[in-house]
Design a protein around this motif. Structure first.
Motif, PDB file in Angstrom:
ATOM      1  N   LEU A   7      12.619 -25.393 -46.900  1.00  0.00           N
ATOM      2  CA  LEU A   7      11.868 -26.854 -47.089  1.00  0.00           C
ATOM      3  C   LEU A   7      12.785 -27.714 -46.411  1.00  0.00           C
ATOM      4  O   LEU A   7      13.885 -27.575 -46.112  1.00  0.00           O
ATOM      5  CB  LEU A   7      11.507 -27.152 -48.743  1.00  0.00           C
ATOM      6  N   GLU A  10      17.483 -32.068 -48.839  1.00  0.00           N
ATOM      7  CA  GLU A  10      17.594 -33.163 -49.989  1.00  0.00           C
ATOM      8  C   GLU A  10      18.898 -33.564 -50.000  1.00  0.00           C
ATOM      9  O   GLU A  10      19.712 -32.615 -50.498  1.00  0.00           O
ATOM     10  CB  GLU A  10      16.854 -32.682 -51.272  1.00  0.00           C
ATOM     11  N   ARG A  98       4.732 -25.140 -40.152  1.00  0.00           N
ATOM     12  CA  ARG A  98       5.484 -26.372 -39.904  1.00  0.00           C
ATOM     13  C   ARG A  98       4.603 -27.103 -38.928  1.00  0.00           C
ATOM     14  O   ARG A  98       3.966 -26.729 -38.262  1.00  0.00           O
ATOM     15  CB  ARG A  98       6.811 -26.117 -39.043  1.00  0.00           C
ATOM     16  N   TRP A 192       6.534 -31.524 -41.773  1.00  0.00           N
ATOM     17  CA  TRP A 192       5.520 -30.937 -42.851  1.00  0.00           C
ATOM     18  C   TRP A 192       5.997 -29.474 -42.827  1.00  0.00           C
ATOM     19  O   TRP A 192       6.172 -29.062 -41.867  1.00  0.00           O
ATOM     20  CB  TRP A 192       4.077 -31.230 -42.404  1.00  0.00           C
ATOM     21  N   GLY A 195       5.020 -25.061 -48.435  1.00  0.00           N
ATOM     22  CA  GLY A 195       5.797 -24.798 -49.423  1.00  0.00           C
ATOM     23  C   GLY A 195       5.200 -23.408 -50.347  1.00  0.00           C
ATOM     24  O   GLY A 195       4.088 -23.161 -50.247  1.00  0.00           O
ATOM     25  N   HIS A 200       3.240 -28.052 -50.880  1.00  0.00           N
ATOM     26  CA  HIS A 200       3.747 -28.279 -49.531  1.00  0.00           C
ATOM     27  C   HIS A 200       4.851 -29.405 -49.706  1.00  0.00           C
ATOM     28  O   HIS A 200       5.044 -30.009 -50.539  1.00  0.00           O
ATOM     29  CB  HIS A 200       2.667 -28.611 -48.431  1.00  0.00           C
ATOM     30  N   ASP A 201       5.873 -29.525 -48.308  1.00  0.00           N
ATOM     31  CA  ASP A 201       6.936 -30.545 -48.548  1.00  0.00           C
ATOM     32  C   ASP A 201       6.603 -31.276 -47.357  1.00  0.00           C
ATOM     33  O   ASP A 201       6.144 -30.841 -46.046  1.00  0.00           O
ATOM     34  CB  ASP A 201       8.146 -29.832 -48.266  1.00  0.00           C
ATOM     35  N   ARG A 202       6.737 -32.692 -47.314  1.00  0.00           N
ATOM     36  CA  ARG A 202       6.330 -33.574 -46.340  1.00  0.00           C
ATOM     37  C   ARG A 202       7.075 -34.789 -46.529  1.00  0.00           C
ATOM     38  O   ARG A 202       7.703 -35.368 -47.649  1.00  0.00           O
ATOM     39  CB  ARG A 202       4.804 -33.859 -46.652  1.00  0.00           C
ATOM     40  N   ALA A 203       7.695 -35.386 -45.207  1.00  0.00           N
ATOM     41  CA  ALA A 203       8.277 -36.518 -45.281  1.00  0.00           C
ATOM     42  C   ALA A 203       8.033 -37.374 -44.058  1.00  0.00           C
ATOM     43  O   ALA A 203       7.778 -36.823 -42.946  1.00  0.00           O
ATOM     44  CB  ALA A 203       9.943 -36.278 -45.581  1.00  0.00           C
ATOM     45  N   ARG A 226       9.946 -39.188 -48.756  1.00  0.00           N
ATOM     46  CA  ARG A 226       9.209 -38.164 -48.966  1.00  0.00           C
ATOM     47  C   ARG A 226       7.713 -38.601 -49.514  1.00  0.00           C
ATOM     48  O   ARG A 226       7.550 -39.408 -50.161  1.00  0.00           O
ATOM     49  CB  ARG A 226       9.725 -37.266 -50.182  1.00  0.00           C
ATOM     50  N   GLN A 228       3.918 -37.280 -50.979  1.00  0.00           N
ATOM     51  CA  GLN A 228       2.957 -36.461 -51.558  1.00  0.00           C
ATOM     52  C   GLN A 228       2.162 -35.294 -50.652  1.00  0.00           C
ATOM     53  O   GLN A 228       1.650 -35.971 -49.675  1.00  0.00           O
ATOM     54  CB  GLN A 228       2.118 -37.203 -52.790  1.00  0.00           C
ATOM     55  N   PRO A 229       2.098 -34.161 -50.969  1.00  0.00           N
ATOM     56  CA  PRO A 229       1.550 -33.490 -49.564  1.00  0.00           C
ATOM     57  C   PRO A 229       0.116 -33.743 -49.927  1.00  0.00           C
ATOM     58  O   PRO A 229      -0.787 -33.120 -48.880  1.00  0.00           O
ATOM     59  CB  PRO A 229       1.973 -31.914 -50.100  1.00  0.00           C
TER      60      PRO A 229
END
Ligand SMILES: Cc1cc2nc3c(=O)[nH]c(=O)nc-3n(C[C@H](O)[C@H](O)[C@H](O)COP(=O)(O)O)c2cc1C
Length: 229
Positions: A7, A10, A98, A192, A195, A200-203, A226, A228-229
């Protein structure tokens, strides 16, 4: 094929385009798709009618922060970019789970970059760039093939498709003035990652770009959030 499942770090990296560039390199290395650098490019008319198409992203330059693609300046996208010089690009590596999204102002690349890239293309593509009035109507495919043949003769080059001529043939063909590169400067980038369990992970990273001399921009530092997905 290596599948990257990690991911986003962090805390988030300070700037996103080095990560995007690394993902592009990993997508090439994974050989999961023939054009790992294909990018959906969205432009729009001055009155906000969008259109999108695939182009090849030929470079990601993290510092000062732009993506490069090449095209015909008189095409539909070229006309839209003249009227509304902003675009959005999406690179998607399905097998690697991705996605990269980029938005920002677009400027033409320096002529020297366009010349160098044009000279690196196969001779058939260079003839095609002269022969095709990209995005204009054609009466038939035969009309295009005739234009290609006429153009090759005019440029003193072999006719593309003729047997026995190698792709690597060395022939001097100048760059058409209406063909070259654009730089999509990033003021917004989203990374993106798929996950586990579909979480999923998104920023998103944003920065301010102020026009400066010579088709460049003064940029603020990136701010990362970050999402919310
Ligand atoms: C895989 C792929 C790569 C492409 N790469 C480019 C490119 O780098 N430059 C380009 O002008 N068109 C490229 N095209 C064609 C465009 O998608 C599009 O048909 C063309 O640029 C005309 O778009 P427009 O009429 O919106 O200007 C590519 C198409 C595909 C499917």
């Amino acid at each position: 094929m290596v599948v990257h499942t990690e991911l986003l770090p962090e805390p988030l990296p300070r700037e996103p385009l080095a990560v995007a560039r690394q993902w592009l390199e990993q997508a090439w290395a994974a050989r999961a798709q023939p054009n790992a650098n294909s990018m959906v490019l969205a432009t729009s008319t001055r009155d906000g009618r969008p259109s999108a198409r695939v182009v090849l992203c030929k470079d990601i330059v993290p510092e000062p922060g732009y993506l490069v693609f090449y095209t015909n300046f008189r095409s539909q996208k070229g006309r839209q970019l003249r009227d509304n010089p902003r675009a959005a690009g999406v690179l998607h590596w399905d097998a690697l789970h991705r996605q990269v999204r980029v938005e920002g102002p677009v400027v033409t690349a320096p002529e020297s970059d366009s010349d160098a890239y044009f000279a690196s293309r196969a001779w058939q593509s260079r003839i095609g760039a002269w022969a095709s009035e990209q995005s204009q109507p054609l009466a038939s495919r035969a009309q295009l093939l005739e234009a290609v043949t006429d153009t090759a003769r005019r440029l003193g080059a072999p006719i593309p498709g003729s047997p026995g001529v190698a792709d690597s043939l060395q022939v001097t063909i100048p760059r058409p003035p209406h063909w070259g590169g654009y730089r999509l400067w990033a003021d917004t980038v989203e990374l993106w990652v798929e996950g586990a369990a579909r979480i999923h992970d998104r920023a998103r990273w944003t920065r301010t770009l102020d026009p400066a001399a010579g088709g460049t921009f003064q940029s603020s530092a990136w701010t990362a959030t970050r999402l919310q997905p």
